[in-house]
Design a protein around this motif. Sequence first.
Motif, PDB file in Angstrom:
ATOM      1  N   LEU A  41     119.795 -49.065-127.879  1.00 47.30           N
ATOM      2  CA  LEU A  41     120.844 -48.320-127.175  1.00 47.30           C
ATOM      3  C   LEU A  41     120.938 -48.656-125.690  1.00 47.30           C
ATOM      4  CD1 LEU A  41     120.469 -44.822-128.874  1.00 47.30           C
ATOM      5  CD2 LEU A  41     122.203 -46.591-129.309  1.00 47.30           C
ATOM      6  N   MET A  43     121.375 -51.628-124.525  1.00 41.98           N
ATOM      7  CA  MET A  43     122.262 -52.779-124.350  1.00 41.98           C
ATOM      8  C   MET A  43     123.737 -52.436-124.115  1.00 41.98           C
ATOM      9  SD  MET A  43     120.503 -55.454-124.009  1.00 41.98           S
ATOM     10  CE  MET A  43     121.817 -56.653-123.992  1.00 41.98           C
ATOM     11  N   PRO A  44     124.356 -51.508-124.860  1.00 42.92           N
ATOM     12  CA  PRO A  44     125.798 -51.276-124.678  1.00 42.92           C
ATOM     13  C   PRO A  44     126.241 -50.997-123.238  1.00 42.92           C
ATOM     14  CG  PRO A  44     125.090 -50.270-126.717  1.00 42.92           C
ATOM     15  CD  PRO A  44     123.835 -50.745-126.009  1.00 42.92           C
ATOM     16  N   PRO A  45     125.520 -50.192-122.450  1.00 37.30           N
ATOM     17  CA  PRO A  45     125.981 -50.000-121.062  1.00 37.30           C
ATOM     18  C   PRO A  45     125.940 -51.300-120.248  1.00 37.30           C
ATOM     19  CG  PRO A  45     124.413 -48.279-121.665  1.00 37.30           C
ATOM     20  CD  PRO A  45     124.393 -49.292-122.762  1.00 37.30           C
ATOM     21  N   ILE A  47     126.306 -54.366-121.526  1.00 38.11           N
ATOM     22  CA  ILE A  47     127.400 -55.201-122.029  1.00 38.11           C
ATOM     23  C   ILE A  47     128.727 -54.744-121.423  1.00 38.11           C
ATOM     24  CG2 ILE A  47     128.711 -55.820-124.098  1.00 38.11           C
ATOM     25  CD1 ILE A  47     125.986 -55.564-125.619  1.00 38.11           C
ATOM     26  N   LYS A  48     128.921 -53.444-121.358  1.00 40.50           N
ATOM     27  CA  LYS A  48     130.147 -52.910-120.755  1.00 40.50           C
ATOM     28  C   LYS A  48     130.251 -53.347-119.301  1.00 40.50           C
ATOM     29  CE  LYS A  48     132.801 -48.771-119.870  1.00 40.50           C
ATOM     30  NZ  LYS A  48     132.909 -47.330-119.931  1.00 40.50           N
ATOM     31  N   HIS A  51     131.255 -57.066-119.044  1.00 39.27           N
ATOM     32  CA  HIS A  51     132.665 -57.313-119.321  1.00 39.27           C
ATOM     33  C   HIS A  51     133.576 -56.723-118.248  1.00 39.27           C
ATOM     34  CE1 HIS A  51     132.430 -59.450-123.067  1.00 39.27           C
ATOM     35  NE2 HIS A  51     131.529 -58.589-123.509  1.00 39.27           N
ATOM     36  N   SER A  64     127.450 -61.635-130.343  1.00 34.85           N
ATOM     37  CA  SER A  64     126.289 -60.871-130.811  1.00 34.85           C
ATOM     38  C   SER A  64     126.131 -61.015-132.319  1.00 34.85           C
ATOM     39  CB  SER A  64     126.463 -59.384-130.501  1.00 34.85           C
ATOM     40  OG  SER A  64     126.533 -59.166-129.128  1.00 34.85           O
ATOM     41  N   THR A  71     118.097 -58.865-133.669  1.00 36.91           N
ATOM     42  CA  THR A  71     119.411 -59.036-133.061  1.00 36.91           C
ATOM     43  C   THR A  71     119.316 -60.202-132.091  1.00 36.91           C
ATOM     44  OG1 THR A  71     119.029 -57.631-131.139  1.00 36.91           O
ATOM     45  CG2 THR A  71     119.814 -56.541-133.130  1.00 36.91           C
TER      46      THR A  71
END
Length: 164
Positions: A41, A43-45, A47-48, A51, A64, A71
């Motif tokens: 969990l 990683m998503p912040p 990645i955001k 981008h 990904s 992963t």
Amino acid sequence: MGKDIFSGRYTTENDKDIVVFMIGMRINKRLAIHKWLPVFLAMPPMIKELHTHQEELGFLGMESFFGLRTTVMIQYWSSTEALLSYAKGKKHLTAWKAFNQKVGNNKAVGIYHESYQVKKGNYESVYGNMPLYGLSKALSHIPIEPHLNSARKRLKGAESNNRA
């Protein structure tokens, strides 16, 4: 970006130095969810952020992949300096500190990364009937013309262009 399919064969320009960065995690103990889920969990912040601030960070793009235990994220960067600068940034350092506090040397979850500096002219690509994908999302996506019809020509093409 949409998933428009580009009919025919395409390649990417290879006239810039790039950095290929692979990062991922491996779930070593599936039942230790409390150990590996926070790593996943985190990683998503990031990645955001990548981008959202792509140009200023020197981040070019990524793909990904998710397996049963492992992963991997393949990222493309404009330079080693840009990648290392991001690694020293607040969001990454916060995630790294949390990992070390929560997981440390616990064998429940593993993480890894690999970095490759690739000089211009030393990489090539081909995409047949594909949407923008991988390196073609990160660099200029161009149709393959006769002078670029083979991997050898695409590699040599950049070499001869560099001499001109």
